[in-house]
Design a protein around this motif. Structure first.
Motif, mmCIF file in Angstrom:
data_model
loop_
_atom_site.group_PDB
_atom_site.id
_atom_site.type_symbol
_atom_site.label_atom_id
_atom_site.label_comp_id
_atom_site.label_asym_id
_atom_site.label_seq_id
_atom_site.Cartn_x
_atom_site.Cartn_y
_atom_site.Cartn_z
ATOM 1 N N THR A 1 52.233 58.158 43.864
ATOM 2 C CA THR A 1 50.865 58.049 43.389
ATOM 3 C C THR A 1 50.520 59.281 42.565
ATOM 4 O O THR A 1 51.350 60.168 42.390
ATOM 5 N N SER A 2 49.302 59.348 42.085
ATOM 6 C CA SER A 2 48.877 60.503 41.294
ATOM 7 C C SER A 2 48.254 61.555 42.208
ATOM 8 O O SER A 2 47.839 61.260 43.327
ATOM 9 N N ASN B 1 44.820 60.611 43.177
ATOM 10 C CA ASN B 1 44.716 59.631 44.249
ATOM 11 C C ASN B 1 44.881 60.288 45.612
ATOM 12 O O ASN B 1 44.134 60.000 46.536
ATOM 13 N N ILE C 1 48.588 54.696 51.611
ATOM 14 C CA ILE C 1 48.673 56.085 51.141
ATOM 15 C C ILE C 1 48.872 57.058 52.308
ATOM 16 O O ILE C 1 49.820 57.847 52.291
#
Length: 75
Positions: A37-38, A41, A57
């Motif tokens: 993910t970034s 995020n 996540i």
């Protein structure tokens, strides 16, 4: 106060703790890459603003940090 704001803050602190305690420690960018993910995020979890996230996540973060998911949620 936003719903679960305090819990999101505690989750973010736990993630930061385990990220820095990992041997070797991960940067935020490295952790985001491992999770797929970034950084924005993963940073959402630590932010003071509530934004819904997928449960995937925190599970992916726990896996990358090599800790049981319950350790991130044990406040």
């Amino acid at each position: 106060m936003k719903e679960f704001e305090h819990e999101f803050r505690l989750l973010g602190l736990k993630i930061a703790y385990y990220r820095k305690a990992h041997n070797p420690p991960y940067t935020q960018e490295q952790l985001a890459e491992l999770v797929g993910t970034s950084t924005s995020n993963t940073g959402t979890i630590k932010s003071k603003m509530y934004k819904p996230i997928s449960l995937k996540i925190p599970f992916r973060i726990a896996e990358a940090l090599e800790v049981p998911p319950k350790d991130l949620l044990d406040f």
